[in-house]
Write a protein that holds these residues in place. Structure first.
Motif, PDB file in Angstrom:
ATOM      1  N   GLU A  44       0.824  -1.221   0.000  1.00  0.00           N
ATOM      2  CA  GLU A  44       0.000   0.000   0.000  1.00  0.00           C
ATOM      3  C   GLU A  44       0.851   1.260   0.000  1.00  0.00           C
ATOM      4  O   GLU A  44       1.813   1.372   0.756  1.00  0.00           O
ATOM      5  N   ILE A  45       0.442   2.163  -0.856  1.00  0.00           N
ATOM      6  CA  ILE A  45       1.183   3.420  -0.965  1.00  0.00           C
ATOM      7  C   ILE A  45       0.248   4.578  -0.651  1.00  0.00           C
ATOM      8  O   ILE A  45      -0.868   4.643  -1.171  1.00  0.00           O
ATOM      9  N   GLU A  46       0.708   5.470   0.206  1.00  0.00           N
ATOM     10  CA  GLU A  46      -0.086   6.669   0.472  1.00  0.00           C
ATOM     11  C   GLU A  46       0.721   7.888   0.027  1.00  0.00           C
ATOM     12  O   GLU A  46       1.876   8.062   0.422  1.00  0.00           O
ATOM     13  N   ILE A  47       0.106   8.701  -0.805  1.00  0.00           N
ATOM     14  CA  ILE A  47       0.763   9.925  -1.265  1.00  0.00           C
ATOM     15  C   ILE A  47       0.066  11.103  -0.578  1.00  0.00           C
ATOM     16  O   ILE A  47      -1.153  11.275  -0.700  1.00  0.00           O
ATOM     17  N   THR A  54      -6.617  27.256  -2.494  1.00  0.00           N
ATOM     18  CA  THR A  54      -7.780  26.467  -2.070  1.00  0.00           C
ATOM     19  C   THR A  54      -8.717  26.166  -3.232  1.00  0.00           C
ATOM     20  O   THR A  54      -9.325  25.114  -3.277  1.00  0.00           O
ATOM     21  N   GLY A  55      -8.819  27.115  -4.174  1.00  0.00           N
ATOM     22  CA  GLY A  55      -9.773  26.906  -5.261  1.00  0.00           C
ATOM     23  C   GLY A  55      -9.138  26.346  -6.518  1.00  0.00           C
ATOM     24  O   GLY A  55      -9.776  26.310  -7.558  1.00  0.00           O
ATOM     25  N   CYS A  56      -7.887  25.913  -6.433  1.00  0.00           N
ATOM     26  CA  CYS A  56      -7.188  25.457  -7.642  1.00  0.00           C
ATOM     27  C   CYS A  56      -7.914  24.267  -8.263  1.00  0.00           C
ATOM     28  O   CYS A  56      -8.005  23.201  -7.661  1.00  0.00           O
ATOM     29  N   PRO A  57      -8.458  24.454  -9.473  1.00  0.00           N
ATOM     30  CA  PRO A  57      -9.240  23.367 -10.077  1.00  0.00           C
ATOM     31  C   PRO A  57      -8.361  22.217 -10.560  1.00  0.00           C
ATOM     32  O   PRO A  57      -8.879  21.168 -10.932  1.00  0.00           O
ATOM     33  N   ALA A  58      -7.041  22.403 -10.546  1.00  0.00           N
ATOM     34  CA  ALA A  58      -6.156  21.356 -11.053  1.00  0.00           C
ATOM     35  C   ALA A  58      -5.962  20.223 -10.042  1.00  0.00           C
ATOM     36  O   ALA A  58      -5.513  19.140 -10.412  1.00  0.00           O
ATOM     37  N   MET A  59      -6.316  20.464  -8.769  1.00  0.00           N
ATOM     38  CA  MET A  59      -5.993  19.467  -7.746  1.00  0.00           C
ATOM     39  C   MET A  59      -6.644  18.098  -7.984  1.00  0.00           C
ATOM     40  O   MET A  59      -6.003  17.067  -7.794  1.00  0.00           O
ATOM     41  N   MET A  64      -5.862  12.412  -9.827  1.00  0.00           N
ATOM     42  CA  MET A  64      -6.178  11.352 -10.780  1.00  0.00           C
ATOM     43  C   MET A  64      -4.917  10.943 -11.563  1.00  0.00           C
ATOM     44  O   MET A  64      -4.668   9.758 -11.782  1.00  0.00           O
ATOM     45  N   ASN A  65      -4.138  11.942 -11.963  1.00  0.00           N
ATOM     46  CA  ASN A  65      -2.930  11.636 -12.731  1.00  0.00           C
ATOM     47  C   ASN A  65      -1.885  10.875 -11.912  1.00  0.00           C
ATOM     48  O   ASN A  65      -1.145  10.060 -12.454  1.00  0.00           O
ATOM     49  N   ILE A  66      -1.835  11.155 -10.608  1.00  0.00           N
ATOM     50  CA  ILE A  66      -0.915  10.405  -9.729  1.00  0.00           C
ATOM     51  C   ILE A  66      -1.326   8.927  -9.738  1.00  0.00           C
ATOM     52  O   ILE A  66      -0.515   8.016  -9.920  1.00  0.00           O
ATOM     53  N   ARG A  67      -2.630   8.727  -9.570  1.00  0.00           N
ATOM     54  CA  ARG A  67      -3.172   7.372  -9.551  1.00  0.00           C
ATOM     55  C   ARG A  67      -2.847   6.638 -10.858  1.00  0.00           C
ATOM     56  O   ARG A  67      -2.407   5.490 -10.855  1.00  0.00           O
ATOM     57  N   LEU A  68      -3.070   7.339 -11.976  1.00  0.00           N
ATOM     58  CA  LEU A  68      -2.813   6.740 -13.289  1.00  0.00           C
ATOM     59  C   LEU A  68      -1.346   6.362 -13.464  1.00  0.00           C
ATOM     60  O   LEU A  68      -1.030   5.239 -13.875  1.00  0.00           O
ATOM     61  N   ALA A  69      -0.465   7.307 -13.119  1.00  0.00           N
ATOM     62  CA  ALA A  69       0.968   7.066 -13.314  1.00  0.00           C
ATOM     63  C   ALA A  69       1.430   5.876 -12.474  1.00  0.00           C
ATOM     64  O   ALA A  69       2.197   5.031 -12.941  1.00  0.00           O
ATOM     65  N   ASN A  73       2.579   1.791 -13.635  1.00  0.00           N
ATOM     66  CA  ASN A  73       3.830   1.163 -13.201  1.00  0.00           C
ATOM     67  C   ASN A  73       3.584  -0.016 -12.264  1.00  0.00           C
ATOM     68  O   ASN A  73       4.497  -0.469 -11.580  1.00  0.00           O
ATOM     69  N   GLY A  74       2.350  -0.449 -12.212  1.00  0.00           N
ATOM     70  CA  GLY A  74       2.037  -1.654 -11.453  1.00  0.00           C
ATOM     71  C   GLY A  74       1.677  -1.435  -9.993  1.00  0.00           C
ATOM     72  O   GLY A  74       1.545  -2.391  -9.229  1.00  0.00           O
ATOM     73  N   PHE A  75       1.519  -0.197  -9.606  1.00  0.00           N
ATOM     74  CA  PHE A  75       1.135   0.063  -8.209  1.00  0.00           C
ATOM     75  C   PHE A  75      -0.353   0.422  -8.165  1.00  0.00           C
ATOM     76  O   PHE A  75      -0.766   1.455  -8.688  1.00  0.00           O
ATOM     77  N   HIS A  76      -1.125  -0.452  -7.574  1.00  0.00           N
ATOM     78  CA  HIS A  76      -2.577  -0.251  -7.636  1.00  0.00           C
ATOM     79  C   HIS A  76      -3.200   0.115  -6.296  1.00  0.00           C
ATOM     80  O   HIS A  76      -4.297   0.659  -6.253  1.00  0.00           O
ATOM     81  N   LYS A  77      -2.516  -0.231  -5.208  1.00  0.00           N
ATOM     82  CA  LYS A  77      -3.111   0.083  -3.902  1.00  0.00           C
ATOM     83  C   LYS A  77      -2.619   1.459  -3.459  1.00  0.00           C
ATOM     84  O   LYS A  77      -1.656   1.584  -2.705  1.00  0.00           O
ATOM     85  N   VAL A  78      -3.289   2.470  -3.977  1.00  0.00           N
ATOM     86  CA  VAL A  78      -2.819   3.835  -3.749  1.00  0.00           C
ATOM     87  C   VAL A  78      -3.898   4.675  -3.061  1.00  0.00           C
ATOM     88  O   VAL A  78      -5.053   4.661  -3.459  1.00  0.00           O
ATOM     89  N   THR A  79      -3.502   5.353  -2.019  1.00  0.00           N
ATOM     90  CA  THR A  79      -4.402   6.314  -1.376  1.00  0.00           C
ATOM     91  C   THR A  79      -3.770   7.689  -1.552  1.00  0.00           C
ATOM     92  O   THR A  79      -2.555   7.838  -1.404  1.00  0.00           O
ATOM     93  N   ILE A  80      -4.612   8.666  -1.865  1.00  0.00           N
ATOM     94  CA  ILE A  80      -4.085  10.029  -1.955  1.00  0.00           C
ATOM     95  C   ILE A  80      -4.769  10.867  -0.888  1.00  0.00           C
ATOM     96  O   ILE A  80      -5.998  10.947  -0.835  1.00  0.00           O
ATOM     97  N   THR A  81      -3.958  11.429  -0.017  1.00  0.00           N
ATOM     98  CA  THR A  81      -4.506  12.214   1.085  1.00  0.00           C
ATOM     99  C   THR A  81      -4.105  13.670   0.891  1.00  0.00           C
ATOM    100  O   THR A  81      -2.948  13.965   0.605  1.00  0.00           O
TER     101      THR A  81
END
Lengths: 160, 243
Positions: A44-47, A54-59, A64-69, A73-81
Motif C-alpha cells: 500500500e502506498i499513500e501519497i 484552495t480553489g485550484c481546479p487542477a488538484m 487522478m494523474n498520480i493514480r494513473l501514473a 507502473n504496477g502500483f494499484h493500492k494507492v491512497t491520496i490524502t
C-alpha cells in the motif's frame, strides 16, 4: 508487472516526477513541492499532497494523474490524502522548477516581489523595466505583467 | 458542543460560497478584462475556501452527507451566511465596497481563527489568509480609486455606503455557535481600518445607522432565495445528477 520486492520511495518519487501540473505543464508536481510525503506499507502506498490555492481546479486532476501514473507502473493500492497544514508556499518550489518556468516564459516567484510590483524580470529579454498589469492572472497562482522594453506580456508566478 | 462547531463551520462555508456566487456573476461583465479576471479569481478563491469548510462540516456531520449536498440541498432558512454577502452586485462600486468590507473583516477574523484549538479550522484559515491578503489589497485600492476619483465614481461610492453599511454590524454580533473566536473584539480594529481607507478616499464614515441582523440565524433578505434558485437549479431539477 509483479512487485515482489519492497517498494522503494525512490522509485515512487521517480514516477511522481512524470506527473505534471495540468495548468503549468512545464512543472512536475515534485517541482511544485505539493507532494509532502510518501508512505509505504507493504503493497500500500499513500501519497500526501497539499493544494497550492484552495480553489485550484487542477488538484482533482493531479490526484487522478498520480493514480494513473502509479497504476501504469504496477502500483494499484494507492491512497491520496490531501492535507492543508502547513500551508503550501512557493518556497517549496525547486530550483529546477524555477528555471523551467523561466524557459517556458513565466517569471519565477521572487522574494523581492512578495507583493507584486513593477520590475519583475522579463522572462523573454531579462529587462527589469516591466510593469504590473494585474495582481490576478489567468490562473490563481499568477499575476499579469508587461515588459516595457520588448513589449511582451508575461505571467509572474506569485510568491505564496 | 459538536453542533456549535458544525454550525460555525457552515456559517463560514455559506458566507464564502454566497460571496463567490455573487462575484462570479461578474464573469464576462467586468469593466475591463483584467478586472473581470481579478473579481472571478477572488470568486474562485472564496469557492475553494467554502469547499474546504463544507468538506470539514460533512466529516463532522457524518452519515452520507457531503460537500455538494450541503451546498445544493439546503434551504434558504438553513443558510447561515452574512447578510452583507448576499446583497446584489449593483454597480462596480457596490461590488467593490462589499468585497472590501468583507475582506477587511475576513482578514481580522481568520488571523484569529488560524490559532484556533480546532486543527482543521486553523489549517483552512491559515491557508485562506494568504489569499485574503490579495483580496484586501485589491479591494481597498479600488475603494480609494473610486472614492477619490471623479464626481461620478464618488457619488456611486456614497450610494454604495448608504446601501451596504447597515449590513456590516451583523459581522460583530456573535451567534450562539460562534464560540471559537471573540467576534466582538474585532469590531474596533475593523472600524479603525475602514476609517483609514475612507479618509484616504475622502469618504464619510456613517454614524448611528440601524444595523440589520439575522443572516447568521438563517433569516435573510429577499435576495438569498434568488441566489439559491440559480445556484441549486440543476440539483433540484435533476436530483442526483452528476457532472
Amino acid at each position: 508487472m509483479v512487485v515482489d520486492k519492497e517498494i522503494s520511495p525512490n522509485k515512487i518519487e521517480q514516477i511522481l516526477e512524470t506527473v505534471c501540473d495540468p495548468e503549468v505543464p512545464v512543472l512536475t508536481i515534485m517541482d511544485l513541492g505539493i507532494v509532502r510525503d510518501i508512505k509505504i506499507n507493504g503493497e500500500e502506498i499513500e501519497i500526501i499532497i497539499t493544494p497550492t490555492y484552495t480553489g485550484c481546479p487542477a488538484m482533482d486532476m493531479i490526484a487522478m494523474n498520480i493514480r494513473l501514473a502509479l497504476s501504469e507502473n504496477g502500483f494499484h493500492k494507492v491512497t491520496i490524502t490531501s492535507v492543508l497544514a502547513p500551508a503550501w508556499t512557493t518556497d517549496w518550489m525547486s530550483e529546477t522548477g524555477k528555471q523551467k518556468l523561466k524557459a517556458y516564459g513565466i517569471a519565477a516567484p521572487n522574494k523581492k516581489f512578495d507583493i507584486p510590483a513593477d520590475g519583475v524580470e522579463c522572462p523573454q529579454c531579462n529587462s527589469l523595466n516591466t510593469k504590473l498589469i494585474s495582481e490576478f492572472g489567468s490562473t490563481a497562482c499568477k499575476a499579469l505583467y508587461q515588459c516595457n522594453d520588448c513589449k511582451e506580456p508575461f505571467d509572474y508566478f506569485k510568491c505564496h | 458542543m459538536e453542533n456549535k462547531l458544525i454550525d460555525h463551520i457552515l456559517h463560514l462555508a455559506d458566507t464564502t460560497l454566497i460571496l463567490a456566487q455573487r462575484n462570479a456573476e461578474w464573469c464576462g461583465h467586468g469593466p475591463i478584462l483584467e478586472q473581470d479576471i481579478a473579481i472571478t479569481n477572488i470568486s474562485l478563491d472564496l469557492l475553494g475556501q467554502s469547499r474546504n469548510f463544507y468538506q470539514y462540516a460533512a466529516i463532522l456531520i457524518g452519515g452520507d452527507t457531503d460537500e455538494d449536498k450541503l451546498a445544493y440541498l439546503r434551504k434558504e432558512r438553513e443558510f447561515k451566511n452574512l447578510l452583507l454577502v448576499e446583497q446584489p452586485n449593483g454597480d462596480w462600486g457596490q461590488t467593490i465596497l462589499r468585497q472590501y468590507f468583507f475582506s477587511q473583516y475576513q482578514y481580522l477574523l481568520f488571523e484569529k481563527l488560524q490559532n484556533s484549538k480546532d486543527e482543521q479550522l486553523a489549517a483552512i484559515s491559515a491557508k485562506a489568509l494568504k489569499e485574503i491578503k490579495y483580496h484586501l489589497r485589491w479591494s481597498s485600492e479600488w475603494v480609494v480609486r473610486l472614492g477619490d476619483g471623479t464626481g461620478e465614481s464618488r457619488s456611486r461610492m456614497l450610494k454604495a455606503i448608504d446601501e451596504l453599511w447597515r449590513y456590516t454590524g451583523e459581522m460583530f454580533v456573535p451567534a450562539a455557535y460562534e464560540t471559537a473566536v471573540d467576534i466582538i473584539s474585532l469590531k474596533n480594529e475593523w472600524e479603525q481600518k475602514v476609517k483609514t481607507i475612507f479618509e484616504e478616499s475622502s469618504l464619510p464614515l456613517p454614524e448611528n445607522v440601524f444595523m440589520q441582523t439575522g443572516g447568521k440565524q438563517g433569516v435573510h433578505t429577499e435576495h438569498l432565495g434568488y441566489i439559491l434558485a440559480e445556484l441549486q437549479y440543476v440539483q433540484r431539477a435533476y436530483p442526483n445528477s452528476t457532472w
